[in-house]
Design a protein around this motif. Structure first.
Motif, PDB file in Angstrom:
ATOM      1  N   ILE A  17     -11.322  -0.986  -2.775  1.00  0.00           N
ATOM      2  CA  ILE A  17     -10.360  -0.032  -2.241  1.00  0.00           C
ATOM      3  C   ILE A  17      -9.628  -0.636  -1.048  1.00  0.00           C
ATOM      4  N   VAL A  18     -10.324  -1.430  -0.280  1.00  0.00           N
ATOM      5  CA  VAL A  18      -9.720  -2.072   0.889  1.00  0.00           C
ATOM      6  C   VAL A  18      -8.524  -2.930   0.474  1.00  0.00           C
ATOM      7  N   GLU A  19      -8.589  -3.553  -0.702  1.00  0.00           N
ATOM      8  CA  GLU A  19      -7.526  -4.442  -1.157  1.00  0.00           C
ATOM      9  C   GLU A  19      -6.381  -3.722  -1.866  1.00  0.00           C
ATOM     10  N   LEU A  20      -6.503  -2.436  -2.121  1.00  0.00           N
ATOM     11  CA  LEU A  20      -5.442  -1.682  -2.805  1.00  0.00           C
ATOM     12  C   LEU A  20      -4.194  -1.585  -1.939  1.00  0.00           C
ATOM     13  N   ASP A  21      -3.035  -1.535  -2.584  1.00  0.00           N
ATOM     14  CA  ASP A  21      -1.781  -1.243  -1.896  1.00  0.00           C
ATOM     15  C   ASP A  21      -1.670   0.274  -1.824  1.00  0.00           C
ATOM     16  N   HIS A  22      -2.047   0.843  -0.707  1.00  0.00           N
ATOM     17  CA  HIS A  22      -2.102   2.296  -0.560  1.00  0.00           C
ATOM     18  C   HIS A  22      -0.722   2.941  -0.639  1.00  0.00           C
ATOM     19  N   ARG A  23       0.347   2.164  -0.524  1.00  0.00           N
ATOM     20  CA  ARG A  23       1.703   2.709  -0.649  1.00  0.00           C
ATOM     21  C   ARG A  23       1.975   3.172  -2.078  1.00  0.00           C
ATOM     22  N   GLN A  24       1.197   2.698  -3.038  1.00  0.00           N
ATOM     23  CA  GLN A  24       1.377   3.084  -4.437  1.00  0.00           C
ATOM     24  C   GLN A  24       0.570   4.327  -4.809  1.00  0.00           C
ATOM     25  N   LEU A  25      -0.222   4.823  -3.884  1.00  0.00           N
ATOM     26  CA  LEU A  25      -1.110   5.954  -4.165  1.00  0.00           C
ATOM     27  C   LEU A  25      -0.516   7.265  -3.678  1.00  0.00           C
ATOM     28  N   GLU A  26      -0.962   8.339  -4.301  1.00  0.00           N
ATOM     29  CA  GLU A  26      -0.610   9.687  -3.873  1.00  0.00           C
ATOM     30  C   GLU A  26      -1.898  10.456  -3.594  1.00  0.00           C
ATOM     31  N   SER A  27      -1.811  11.410  -2.698  1.00  0.00           N
ATOM     32  CA  SER A  27      -2.974  12.260  -2.438  1.00  0.00           C
ATOM     33  C   SER A  27      -3.455  12.861  -3.750  1.00  0.00           C
ATOM     34  N   GLY A  28      -4.760  12.827  -3.965  1.00  0.00           N
ATOM     35  CA  GLY A  28      -5.352  13.340  -5.192  1.00  0.00           C
ATOM     36  C   GLY A  28      -5.674  12.259  -6.211  1.00  0.00           C
ATOM     37  N   GLY A  44      -4.678  10.421   1.410  1.00  0.00           N
ATOM     38  CA  GLY A  44      -3.444   9.992   2.059  1.00  0.00           C
ATOM     39  C   GLY A  44      -3.758   9.261   3.354  1.00  0.00           C
ATOM     40  N   ASP A  45      -2.777   8.534   3.870  1.00  0.00           N
ATOM     41  CA  ASP A  45      -2.932   7.794   5.128  1.00  0.00           C
ATOM     42  C   ASP A  45      -4.135   6.856   5.133  1.00  0.00           C
ATOM     43  N   GLY A  46      -4.475   6.288   3.974  1.00  0.00           N
ATOM     44  CA  GLY A  46      -5.579   5.336   3.887  1.00  0.00           C
ATOM     45  C   GLY A  46      -6.962   5.968   3.931  1.00  0.00           C
ATOM     46  N   ARG A  47      -7.032   7.302   3.864  1.00  0.00           N
ATOM     47  CA  ARG A  47      -8.316   7.994   3.957  1.00  0.00           C
ATOM     48  C   ARG A  47      -8.798   8.445   2.589  1.00  0.00           C
ATOM     49  N   TRP A  48     -10.109   8.375   2.393  1.00  0.00           N
ATOM     50  CA  TRP A  48     -10.761   8.707   1.124  1.00  0.00           C
ATOM     51  C   TRP A  48     -11.894   9.683   1.370  1.00  0.00           C
ATOM     52  N   ILE A  59     -18.324  12.584   2.742  1.00  0.00           N
ATOM     53  CA  ILE A  59     -17.761  11.904   3.904  1.00  0.00           C
ATOM     54  C   ILE A  59     -16.292  11.575   3.663  1.00  0.00           C
ATOM     55  N   ILE A  60     -15.555  11.520   4.751  1.00  0.00           N
ATOM     56  CA  ILE A  60     -14.156  11.089   4.744  1.00  0.00           C
ATOM     57  C   ILE A  60     -14.090   9.872   5.638  1.00  0.00           C
ATOM     58  N   GLU A  61     -13.468   8.810   5.111  1.00  0.00           N
ATOM     59  CA  GLU A  61     -13.345   7.610   5.923  1.00  0.00           C
ATOM     60  C   GLU A  61     -12.114   6.813   5.541  1.00  0.00           C
ATOM     61  N   ALA A  63     -10.204   3.372   4.599  1.00  0.00           N
ATOM     62  CA  ALA A  63     -10.509   2.109   3.923  1.00  0.00           C
ATOM     63  C   ALA A  63     -10.399   0.939   4.891  1.00  0.00           C
ATOM     64  N   ALA A  64      -9.523   1.055   5.873  1.00  0.00           N
ATOM     65  CA  ALA A  64      -9.256  -0.056   6.789  1.00  0.00           C
ATOM     66  C   ALA A  64     -10.452  -0.413   7.662  1.00  0.00           C
ATOM     67  N   ASP A  65     -11.243   0.572   8.050  1.00  0.00           N
ATOM     68  CA  ASP A  65     -12.338   0.272   8.974  1.00  0.00           C
ATOM     69  C   ASP A  65     -13.699   0.707   8.454  1.00  0.00           C
ATOM     70  N   SER A  66     -13.879   0.660   7.167  1.00  0.00           N
ATOM     71  CA  SER A  66     -15.139   1.098   6.578  1.00  0.00           C
ATOM     72  C   SER A  66     -16.002  -0.090   6.164  1.00  0.00           C
ATOM     73  N   ASP A  67     -17.288   0.030   6.412  1.00  0.00           N
ATOM     74  CA  ASP A  67     -18.231  -0.961   5.892  1.00  0.00           C
ATOM     75  C   ASP A  67     -19.057  -0.353   4.746  1.00  0.00           C
ATOM     76  N   ASN A  68     -18.615   0.818   4.263  1.00  0.00           N
ATOM     77  CA  ASN A  68     -19.280   1.493   3.159  1.00  0.00           C
ATOM     78  C   ASN A  68     -19.178   0.628   1.905  1.00  0.00           C
ATOM     79  N   PRO A  69     -20.276   0.373   1.223  1.00  0.00           N
ATOM     80  CA  PRO A  69     -20.234  -0.497   0.039  1.00  0.00           C
ATOM     81  C   PRO A  69     -19.313   0.013  -1.068  1.00  0.00           C
ATOM     82  N   TRP A  70     -19.103   1.336  -1.171  1.00  0.00           N
ATOM     83  CA  TRP A  70     -18.215   1.853  -2.213  1.00  0.00           C
ATOM     84  C   TRP A  70     -16.765   1.450  -1.966  1.00  0.00           C
ATOM     85  N   MET A  71     -16.414   1.157  -0.729  1.00  0.00           N
ATOM     86  CA  MET A  71     -15.058   0.707  -0.406  1.00  0.00           C
ATOM     87  C   MET A  71     -14.844  -0.748  -0.811  1.00  0.00           C
ATOM     88  N   ASN A  72     -15.932  -1.434  -1.121  1.00  0.00           N
ATOM     89  CA  ASN A  72     -15.866  -2.854  -1.480  1.00  0.00           C
ATOM     90  C   ASN A  72     -16.380  -3.104  -2.894  1.00  0.00           C
TER      91      ASN A  72
END
Length: 87
Positions: A17-28, A44-48, A59-61, A63-72
């Motif tokens: 998720i960290v490597e995704l281009d979040h500009r291509q995503l929409e909320s939901g 939205g705004d890089g939050r999941w 949890i809401i976090e 992607a930019a500052d997460s060390d959660n394994p699901w983000m990687n």
């Protein structure tokens, strides 16, 4: 993956998720791990948001500052069909 006609594959996938281009995503939009074990929803705004089995809570976090394994974990993005704009 497409689910009973309710979701559409966007053709977006990434090693994480960290490597995704979040500009291509929409909320939901949903990030589904490529092994199908876990799913996260984009707010939205890089939050999941996710029901994290490790934390045993929702949890809401960011992607930019997460060390959660699901983000990687490798993911594919799908969108609810009702949120898909008519082409």
């Amino acid at each position: 993956e497409e689910y009973r006609g309710f979701t559409t594959k966007l053709g977006l996938s990434a090693k994480s998720i960290v490597e995704l281009d979040h500009r291509q995503l929409e909320s939901g939009d949903l990030a589904v791990t490529t092994n199908g074990v876990h799913m996260l929803a984009y707010l939205g705004d890089g939050r999941w948001i996710q029901a994290d089995p490790g934390a045993m809570e929702v949890i809401i976090e960011s992607a930019a500052d997460s060390d959660n394994p699901w983000m990687n974990t490798p993911v594919e993005i799908v969108r609810w069909s009702v949120l898909q704009e008519d082409e």
